[in-house]
Write a protein that holds these residues in place. Structure first.
Motif, PDB file in Angstrom:
ATOM      1  N   ASN A  16      29.568 -19.310  46.061  1.00  0.00           N
ATOM      2  CA  ASN A  16      30.494 -20.142  45.292  1.00  0.00           C
ATOM      3  C   ASN A  16      31.949 -19.756  45.535  1.00  0.00           C
ATOM      4  O   ASN A  16      32.770 -19.794  44.619  1.00  0.00           O
ATOM      5  CB  ASN A  16      30.191 -20.003  43.799  1.00  0.00           C
ATOM      6  N   PHE A  17      32.273 -19.363  46.763  1.00  0.00           N
ATOM      7  CA  PHE A  17      33.591 -18.802  47.037  1.00  0.00           C
ATOM      8  C   PHE A  17      34.726 -19.736  46.631  1.00  0.00           C
ATOM      9  O   PHE A  17      35.696 -19.318  45.988  1.00  0.00           O
ATOM     10  CB  PHE A  17      33.715 -18.419  48.515  1.00  0.00           C
ATOM     11  N   SER A  18      34.618 -21.000  46.960  1.00  0.00           N
ATOM     12  CA  SER A  18      35.664 -21.960  46.619  1.00  0.00           C
ATOM     13  C   SER A  18      35.848 -22.048  45.107  1.00  0.00           C
ATOM     14  O   SER A  18      36.980 -22.066  44.607  1.00  0.00           O
ATOM     15  CB  SER A  18      35.329 -23.330  47.198  1.00  0.00           C
ATOM     16  N   GLN A  19      34.759 -22.084  44.372  1.00  0.00           N
ATOM     17  CA  GLN A  19      34.835 -22.152  42.906  1.00  0.00           C
ATOM     18  C   GLN A  19      35.413 -20.860  42.332  1.00  0.00           C
ATOM     19  O   GLN A  19      36.185 -20.886  41.377  1.00  0.00           O
ATOM     20  CB  GLN A  19      33.450 -22.424  42.305  1.00  0.00           C
ATOM     21  N   VAL A  20      35.038 -19.717  42.918  1.00  0.00           N
ATOM     22  CA  VAL A  20      35.590 -18.432  42.467  1.00  0.00           C
ATOM     23  C   VAL A  20      37.106 -18.436  42.627  1.00  0.00           C
ATOM     24  O   VAL A  20      37.841 -18.023  41.728  1.00  0.00           O
ATOM     25  CB  VAL A  20      34.957 -17.255  43.245  1.00  0.00           C
ATOM     26  N   LEU A  21      37.599 -18.929  43.770  1.00  0.00           N
ATOM     27  CA  LEU A  21      39.039 -19.000  43.988  1.00  0.00           C
ATOM     28  C   LEU A  21      39.703 -19.975  43.024  1.00  0.00           C
ATOM     29  O   LEU A  21      40.790 -19.692  42.498  1.00  0.00           O
ATOM     30  CB  LEU A  21      39.340 -19.397  45.434  1.00  0.00           C
ATOM     31  N   ASP A  22      39.069 -21.111  42.774  1.00  0.00           N
ATOM     32  CA  ASP A  22      39.621 -22.073  41.808  1.00  0.00           C
ATOM     33  C   ASP A  22      39.734 -21.443  40.416  1.00  0.00           C
ATOM     34  O   ASP A  22      40.752 -21.582  39.735  1.00  0.00           O
ATOM     35  CB  ASP A  22      38.754 -23.334  41.737  1.00  0.00           C
ATOM     36  N   ASP A  23      38.678 -20.741  39.994  1.00  0.00           N
ATOM     37  CA  ASP A  23      38.682 -20.089  38.684  1.00  0.00           C
ATOM     38  C   ASP A  23      39.756 -19.000  38.622  1.00  0.00           C
ATOM     39  O   ASP A  23      40.454 -18.856  37.614  1.00  0.00           O
ATOM     40  CB  ASP A  23      37.316 -19.479  38.371  1.00  0.00           C
ATOM     41  N   LEU A  24      39.896 -18.259  39.697  1.00  0.00           N
ATOM     42  CA  LEU A  24      40.898 -17.202  39.775  1.00  0.00           C
ATOM     43  C   LEU A  24      42.307 -17.779  39.649  1.00  0.00           C
ATOM     44  O   LEU A  24      43.145 -17.257  38.908  1.00  0.00           O
ATOM     45  CB  LEU A  24      40.754 -16.449  41.103  1.00  0.00           C
ATOM     46  N   GLU A  25      42.529 -18.883  40.346  1.00  0.00           N
ATOM     47  CA  GLU A  25      43.841 -19.533  40.306  1.00  0.00           C
ATOM     48  C   GLU A  25      44.153 -20.054  38.904  1.00  0.00           C
ATOM     49  O   GLU A  25      45.281 -19.956  38.429  1.00  0.00           O
ATOM     50  CB  GLU A  25      43.880 -20.667  41.325  1.00  0.00           C
ATOM     51  N   GLU A  26      43.154 -20.586  38.238  1.00  0.00           N
ATOM     52  CA  GLU A  26      43.362 -21.167  36.915  1.00  0.00           C
ATOM     53  C   GLU A  26      43.493 -20.104  35.829  1.00  0.00           C
ATOM     54  O   GLU A  26      44.379 -20.182  34.981  1.00  0.00           O
ATOM     55  CB  GLU A  26      42.192 -22.092  36.576  1.00  0.00           C
ATOM     56  N   SER A  27      42.647 -19.076  35.863  1.00  0.00           N
ATOM     57  CA  SER A  27      42.616 -18.095  34.771  1.00  0.00           C
ATOM     58  C   SER A  27      43.519 -16.885  35.006  1.00  0.00           C
ATOM     59  O   SER A  27      43.824 -16.161  34.064  1.00  0.00           O
ATOM     60  CB  SER A  27      41.185 -17.592  34.565  1.00  0.00           C
TER      61      SER A  27
END
Length: 91
Positions: A12-23
């Motif tokens: 889920n690398f893309s989702q992990v990066l999205d979550d990191l960017e948001e949170s």
């Protein structure tokens, strides 16, 4: 701090990066019950004025006044010097 397994991150690398960017919350990657890596979000961008403001607050009054005067002279086209500034690392 969020903890994820290496497999979860890989899938889920893309989702992990999205979550990191948001949170803006760092992610610790775990493999075989050991922490092996950390993904840390970049600090928010600052313009030069914000960075200078942070620096300015760390200076003593005399040094801050000398810096402000040198900057004022420079803006007016007069070549101000910074030789009167105290080196904060010089003991």
């Amino acid at each position: 701090m969020k903890s994820l397994t290496a497999t979860e991150v890989a899938r889920n690398f893309s989702q992990v990066l999205d979550d990191l960017e948001e949170s803006h919350e760092e992610v610790v990657i775990v493999r075989n019950h050991r922490m092996i890596a950390r993904i840390i979000p970049e600090p928010e961008e600052q313009n030069a004025l914000e960075v200078l403001g942070d620096l300015y607050r760390t200076l003593d009054d005399e040094t801050a006044d000398a810096l402000a005067e040198a900057m004022r002279l420079d803006r007016e086209g007069n070549a101000g010097t910074l030789t009167e500034l105290r080196d904060p690392w010089d003991s």
